[in-house]
Design an enzyme around this catalytic site. Sequence first.
Site, PDB file in Angstrom:
ATOM      1  N   ASN A  12      17.898  -1.916 -15.878  1.00  0.00           N
ATOM      2  CA  ASN A  12      17.624  -3.006 -14.964  1.00  0.00           C
ATOM      3  C   ASN A  12      16.106  -3.199 -14.890  1.00  0.00           C
ATOM      4  OD1 ASN A  12      18.233  -5.009 -13.202  1.00  0.00           O
ATOM      5  ND2 ASN A  12      18.412  -3.639 -11.453  1.00  0.00           N
ATOM      6  N   GLY A  13      15.394  -2.070 -14.698  1.00  0.00           N
ATOM      7  CA  GLY A  13      13.955  -2.054 -14.964  1.00  0.00           C
ATOM      8  C   GLY A  13      13.799  -1.682 -16.426  1.00  0.00           C
ATOM      9  N   GLY A  29      19.919  -0.492 -23.293  1.00  0.00           N
ATOM     10  CA  GLY A  29      19.638   0.155 -24.574  1.00  0.00           C
ATOM     11  C   GLY A  29      20.777   1.045 -25.056  1.00  0.00           C
ATOM     12  N   ARG A  44      12.170  14.167  -8.395  1.00  0.00           N
ATOM     13  CA  ARG A  44      11.566  13.040  -9.107  1.00  0.00           C
ATOM     14  C   ARG A  44      10.537  12.412  -8.164  1.00  0.00           C
ATOM     15  NH1 ARG A  44      12.998   6.868  -9.041  1.00  0.00           N
ATOM     16  NH2 ARG A  44      11.689   6.219 -10.751  1.00  0.00           N
ATOM     17  N   ASN A  75      16.612  12.940  -6.681  1.00  0.00           N
ATOM     18  CA  ASN A  75      15.926  11.648  -6.727  1.00  0.00           C
ATOM     19  C   ASN A  75      16.140  10.991  -5.368  1.00  0.00           C
ATOM     20  OD1 ASN A  75      14.939   9.119  -7.194  1.00  0.00           O
ATOM     21  ND2 ASN A  75      16.051   8.796  -9.114  1.00  0.00           N
ATOM     22  N   HIS A 123      13.027   1.964 -23.150  1.00  0.00           N
ATOM     23  CA  HIS A 123      13.874   2.253 -21.980  1.00  0.00           C
ATOM     24  C   HIS A 123      14.202   0.898 -21.359  1.00  0.00           C
ATOM     25  CE1 HIS A 123      14.888   4.655 -18.215  1.00  0.00           C
ATOM     26  NE2 HIS A 123      14.873   3.400 -17.786  1.00  0.00           N
TER      27      HIS A 123
HETATM   28  P1  ADP Z   1      18.174   1.126 -13.629  1.00  0.00           P
HETATM   29  O1  ADP Z   1      16.900   0.546 -14.143  1.00  0.00           O
HETATM   30  O2  ADP Z   1      18.610   0.522 -12.326  1.00  0.00           O
HETATM   31  O3  ADP Z   1      18.234   2.631 -13.682  1.00  0.00           O
HETATM   32  P2  ADP Z   1      20.196   1.244 -15.698  1.00  0.00           P
HETATM   33  O4  ADP Z   1      19.438   1.989 -16.723  1.00  0.00           O
HETATM   34  O5  ADP Z   1      21.336   1.914 -15.024  1.00  0.00           O
HETATM   35  O6  ADP Z   1      19.253   0.574 -14.625  1.00  0.00           O
HETATM   36  O7  ADP Z   1      20.720  -0.100 -16.369  1.00  0.00           O
HETATM   37  C1  ADP Z   1      21.495  -1.004 -15.650  1.00  0.00           C
HETATM   38  C2  ADP Z   1      21.709  -2.224 -16.487  1.00  0.00           C
HETATM   39  O8  ADP Z   1      22.339  -1.852 -17.730  1.00  0.00           O
HETATM   40  C3  ADP Z   1      22.676  -3.200 -15.853  1.00  0.00           C
HETATM   41  O9  ADP Z   1      22.017  -4.084 -15.012  1.00  0.00           O
HETATM   42  C4  ADP Z   1      23.260  -3.891 -17.053  1.00  0.00           C
HETATM   43  O10 ADP Z   1      22.503  -5.057 -17.307  1.00  0.00           O
HETATM   44  C5  ADP Z   1      23.062  -2.950 -18.214  1.00  0.00           C
HETATM   45  N1  ADP Z   1      24.324  -2.507 -18.812  1.00  0.00           N
HETATM   46  C6  ADP Z   1      25.096  -1.450 -18.485  1.00  0.00           C
HETATM   47  N2  ADP Z   1      26.197  -1.401 -19.275  1.00  0.00           N
HETATM   48  C7  ADP Z   1      26.097  -2.448 -20.137  1.00  0.00           C
HETATM   49  C8  ADP Z   1      26.891  -2.947 -21.197  1.00  0.00           C
HETATM   50  N3  ADP Z   1      28.043  -2.369 -21.543  1.00  0.00           N
HETATM   51  N4  ADP Z   1      26.464  -4.043 -21.837  1.00  0.00           N
HETATM   52  C9  ADP Z   1      25.306  -4.648 -21.496  1.00  0.00           C
HETATM   53  N5  ADP Z   1      24.524  -4.222 -20.520  1.00  0.00           N
HETATM   54  C10 ADP Z   1      24.897  -3.145 -19.835  1.00  0.00           C
END
Ligand code: ADP
Length: 394
Positions: free
Chosen positions: A206-207, A328, A88, A7, A203
């Site tokens: 963050n996004g 999620g 990716r 990626n 999904h």
């Molecule tokens: P990206 O879209 O950057 O790939 P991710 O799927 O890694 O993002 O998700 C990141 C987000 O997941 C963080 O910004 C945070 O808000 C959330 N997150 C991660 N762990 C937890 C947790 N234990 N409780 C609540 N939110 C979480």
Amino acid sequence: MKIISINAGSSSLKFSLFDMSNESVIASGLFERIGIEGSCYTIKYNGEKLEQEVELVDHSDAVRILLEKLIDLNIISSLDEIDGVGHRLVHGKDKYSSSVVITDEVIEDLEKFKDFAPLHNPANVLGIRAFQEVLPNIFMVGVFDTAFHQTMDEVTYLYPVPYSWYKDYGVRKYGFHGTSHRYIASTVAKLLNKNEFRLISCHIGNGGSITAIRDGKCVDTSMGLTPLAGIMMGTRSGDIDPSIITYVMEKEGKNASEVIDDLNKRSGLLGLSEYSHDMRDILEHIDEGDEKALLARDKYVRSIVNYIAQYYLLLGGVDAIVFTAGVGENSIPIRKLVCEKLLPLGVKIDLDKNNIRGEITKISTEDSKVAVYVIPTDEELMIARDTLSKLENR
Ligand code: ADP
């Protein structure tokens, strides 16, 4: 068979090396700050973690060092062990509806479609070119984020705007996170042991995007021409009235791209809470009585529930709802709040079962009308699987 999933970002390169005989990750890591001062890399392997600062002038440097290290660390004994590389890729417009063997035409198309993903498509090309330079004969496959959503019909993907915008400029819904939603659909097929089911895949990281899937195919998805559309996200607004853009341009003396930048980087959870884009911080602040954090959380939950409700009707009912990605997979309270609001659809979750993070779990009760799962997504594995399948059918 050993396959590397890549990626590539504009200044980073993330990799996972898979042994496809059992789909295990042999090594993974990240090269960061490529072309910027303070560049470094991390490689995780065999329960160990190697972190090092090193000058990385460009992506080829990163690939060269990655391959050297795989041998130095005895992760592989020769480069011949690498059978293929999967990349990716972000935007394939309506030309790519599945993964492809990378050719000059694919690279040209990535460049041609860069208006649609100005940060990502050029970075994807850098990743491909770096491997072409360092491993010129390697078999490479491209896995587009947009490909899974190509099964949407015209009524779904067209916007109600002048038709010529679509014909002349390609203005339509494309959707993103397709590799993740496809991985979720294939995992649910295994869990339910059937291929015919109606699924809503959430999904939310963050996004975030939500996708309605029937029998393994995308029917609708919440992101649009760009990843700015759909549900509220960490820093992105999601759906808003487009007139807000010109109104704020006038009020703040900004140009259109500056306001779009505000909508991408300073909105969503961050915008409403005026504090953080990270759900963990938001939840902590709520506990401390912060009302804006509470507002941000409630708006976030509302936007997810709205999309699930919409897709429930679109699919004519639903067999399974899945939560995946950062929020999620990990946020017990957000899953609880969303599911509570889905009670009118017959969704019931078991609070004890919901008390997990990051593992495949069915969190709905026995009498829930809809099965609700937490499934950690694995886009890297999906990319490696597609690369293997193209290798085998060569
Ligand atoms: P990206 O879209 O950057 O790939 P991710 O799927 O890694 O993002 O998700 C990141 C987000 O997941 C963080 O910004 C945070 O808000 C959330 N997150 C991660 N762990 C937890 C947790 N234990 N409780 C609540 N939110 C979480």
